[in-house]
Design a protein around this motif. Structure first.
Motif, PDB file in Angstrom:
ATOM      1  N   VAL A 182      19.384  10.951  14.262  1.00 40.57           N
ATOM      2  CA  VAL A 182      18.279  10.021  14.538  1.00 40.57           C
ATOM      3  C   VAL A 182      17.937  10.056  16.016  1.00 40.57           C
ATOM      4  O   VAL A 182      16.762  10.074  16.404  1.00 40.57           O
ATOM      5  N   GLU A 183      18.967  10.070  16.846  1.00 41.45           N
ATOM      6  CA  GLU A 183      18.770  10.174  18.295  1.00 41.45           C
ATOM      7  C   GLU A 183      19.859  11.110  18.832  1.00 41.45           C
ATOM      8  O   GLU A 183      20.883  10.654  19.354  1.00 41.45           O
ATOM      9  N   PRO A 184      19.662  12.408  18.702  1.00 45.99           N
ATOM     10  CA  PRO A 184      20.731  13.356  19.046  1.00 45.99           C
ATOM     11  C   PRO A 184      21.074  13.378  20.530  1.00 45.99           C
ATOM     12  O   PRO A 184      20.216  13.169  21.382  1.00 45.99           O
ATOM     13  N   ASN A 185      22.346  13.590  20.802  1.00 47.09           N
ATOM     14  CA  ASN A 185      22.813  13.806  22.162  1.00 47.09           C
ATOM     15  C   ASN A 185      23.828  14.940  22.137  1.00 47.09           C
ATOM     16  O   ASN A 185      24.105  15.509  21.072  1.00 47.09           O
ATOM     17  N   GLU A 186      24.403  15.246  23.295  1.00 50.07           N
ATOM     18  CA  GLU A 186      25.278  16.412  23.390  1.00 50.07           C
ATOM     19  C   GLU A 186      26.574  16.272  22.595  1.00 50.07           C
ATOM     20  O   GLU A 186      27.312  17.250  22.407  1.00 50.07           O
ATOM     21  N   HIS A 187      26.855  15.077  22.079  1.00 48.76           N
ATOM     22  CA  HIS A 187      28.076  14.853  21.303  1.00 48.76           C
ATOM     23  C   HIS A 187      27.794  14.636  19.811  1.00 48.76           C
ATOM     24  O   HIS A 187      28.687  14.211  19.072  1.00 48.76           O
ATOM     25  N   SER A 188      26.590  14.925  19.385  1.00 45.86           N
ATOM     26  CA  SER A 188      26.199  14.647  17.994  1.00 45.86           C
ATOM     27  C   SER A 188      27.034  15.415  16.973  1.00 45.86           C
ATOM     28  O   SER A 188      27.224  14.947  15.842  1.00 45.86           O
ATOM     29  N   PHE A 189      27.548  16.594  17.356  1.00 47.14           N
ATOM     30  CA  PHE A 189      28.283  17.425  16.397  1.00 47.14           C
ATOM     31  C   PHE A 189      29.782  17.467  16.685  1.00 47.14           C
ATOM     32  O   PHE A 189      30.490  18.305  16.113  1.00 47.14           O
ATOM     33  N   ASP A 190      30.268  16.576  17.526  1.00 46.85           N
ATOM     34  CA  ASP A 190      31.678  16.640  17.927  1.00 46.85           C
ATOM     35  C   ASP A 190      32.630  16.544  16.742  1.00 46.85           C
ATOM     36  O   ASP A 190      33.585  17.328  16.624  1.00 46.85           O
ATOM     37  N   GLU A 191      32.405  15.595  15.860  1.00 48.13           N
ATOM     38  CA  GLU A 191      33.305  15.431  14.707  1.00 48.13           C
ATOM     39  C   GLU A 191      33.211  16.616  13.756  1.00 48.13           C
ATOM     40  O   GLU A 191      34.224  17.068  13.206  1.00 48.13           O
ATOM     41  N   ALA A 192      32.004  17.104  13.556  1.00 46.49           N
ATOM     42  CA  ALA A 192      31.829  18.263  12.675  1.00 46.49           C
ATOM     43  C   ALA A 192      32.499  19.499  13.290  1.00 46.49           C
ATOM     44  O   ALA A 192      33.159  20.282  12.574  1.00 46.49           O
ATOM     45  N   GLN A 193      32.356  19.670  14.578  1.00 49.17           N
ATOM     46  CA  GLN A 193      32.971  20.816  15.244  1.00 49.17           C
ATOM     47  C   GLN A 193      34.494  20.743  15.157  1.00 49.17           C
ATOM     48  O   GLN A 193      35.162  21.751  14.901  1.00 49.17           O
ATOM     49  N   LEU A 194      35.042  19.555  15.344  1.00 48.94           N
ATOM     50  CA  LEU A 194      36.491  19.385  15.256  1.00 48.94           C
ATOM     51  C   LEU A 194      36.994  19.683  13.848  1.00 48.94           C
ATOM     52  O   LEU A 194      38.049  20.315  13.672  1.00 48.94           O
ATOM     53  N   GLN A 195      36.249  19.257  12.843  1.00 50.23           N
ATOM     54  CA  GLN A 195      36.686  19.512  11.476  1.00 50.23           C
ATOM     55  C   GLN A 195      36.678  21.014  11.158  1.00 50.23           C
ATOM     56  O   GLN A 195      37.608  21.520  10.515  1.00 50.23           O
ATOM     57  N   ILE A 196      35.672  21.722  11.628  1.00 49.63           N
ATOM     58  CA  ILE A 196      35.612  23.167  11.383  1.00 49.63           C
ATOM     59  C   ILE A 196      36.699  23.889  12.182  1.00 49.63           C
ATOM     60  O   ILE A 196      37.322  24.837  11.688  1.00 49.63           O
ATOM     61  N   TYR A 197      36.975  23.425  13.389  1.00 50.19           N
ATOM     62  CA  TYR A 197      38.056  24.005  14.201  1.00 50.19           C
ATOM     63  C   TYR A 197      39.395  23.835  13.473  1.00 50.19           C
ATOM     64  O   TYR A 197      40.197  24.777  13.392  1.00 50.19           O
ATOM     65  N   THR A 198      39.626  22.648  12.938  1.00 53.58           N
ATOM     66  CA  THR A 198      40.858  22.378  12.198  1.00 53.58           C
ATOM     67  C   THR A 198      40.940  23.225  10.939  1.00 53.58           C
ATOM     68  O   THR A 198      42.015  23.741  10.587  1.00 53.58           O
TER      69      THR A 198
END
Length: 227
Positions: A181-197
């Motif tokens: 809705v209002e993206p910022n530089e941390h919008s994908f942090d949780e998704a990135q962490l899940q894919i890294y894991t």
């Protein structure tokens, strides 16, 4: 009748034909000097087409060879280790450390490239591509660029319509949707962490046991001079 054809002297080493009609056959360029097409044009045109095919053939054969040479000599991390270039600062110690720590593997360009090649064989390269896209995304500071890049990342890796969609659970996907809705530089942090894991717990273990890594380790061991 060819005007002036009988007055011309044959070129050195050229045997004049009986009727003069084949004089240009062995030297097709002579017919284009004055723009005239002499008698026997069908035979001359056939000869031109044959010569054109002969001239074009070598370039078409050599093109794949040139491509192959560029691929084998390119200054990038050579997964197959078929060239002697020292690709991005990879050493035997680096390769050994990749087998000891996933974090070390992912912290170097050479390690990421090697792992990415393995993921490609498992048809899961999109996990690495998404992780890399997020790393670049977090460096963006321009607000307009952040919105545009967020949209592209979402369409490429989050959308269920994308062929490169990564595997996210419903909770993380909902978080991403809210962040859009209002993206910022941390919008994908949780998704990135899940894919890294996911890559760490799943693909990394298979990579360590694969012939890809073992062959890579052996090639570096053989290329390292004994002390």
């Amino acid at each position: 009748m060819r005007v002036g054809a009988d007055d011309e002297q044959p070129a050195l080493g050229e045997e004049p034909s009986a009727d003069g009609c084949d004089q240009g056959l062995e030297f097709p360029l002579s017919a284009s000097i004055d723009g005239e097409i002499p008698m026997g044009s069908e035979r001359m045109e056939m000869r031109k087409r044959q010569m054109s095919v002969q001239q074009d053939t070598p370039s078409s054969v050599q093109a794949p060879q040139a491509t192959s040479n560029r691929a084998s000599n390119a200054c990038c991390f050579c997964w197959c280790c078929c060239c002697s270039c020292s690709c991005p600062s990879a050493t035997l110690e680096d390769v050994v450390s990749w087998g000891q720590s996933f974090d070390k593997l992912m912290s170097t360009p050479a390690g990421r490239n090697a792992f990415r090649e393995f993921l490609r064989t498992e048809f899961s390269e999109e996990n690495m591509l998404f992780w890399l896209a997020c790393e670049e995304f977090k460096k963006e500071v321009n607000k307009n660029a952040i919105k545009e890049k967020a949209r592209l990342i979402y369409e490429d890796y989050i959308s269920i319509l994308s062929p490169k969609e990564v595997s996210l659970d419903s909770r993380v996907r909902e978080v991403v949707n809210r962040n859009m809705v209002e993206p910022n530089e941390h919008s994908f942090d949780e998704a990135q962490l899940q894919i890294y894991t996911l890559m760490h717990r799943d693909s990394y273990q298979r990579f360590m046991n694969s012939s890809n890594y073992k062959d890579l380790l052996q090639s570096f061991s053989e290329s390292t001079p004994e002390s």
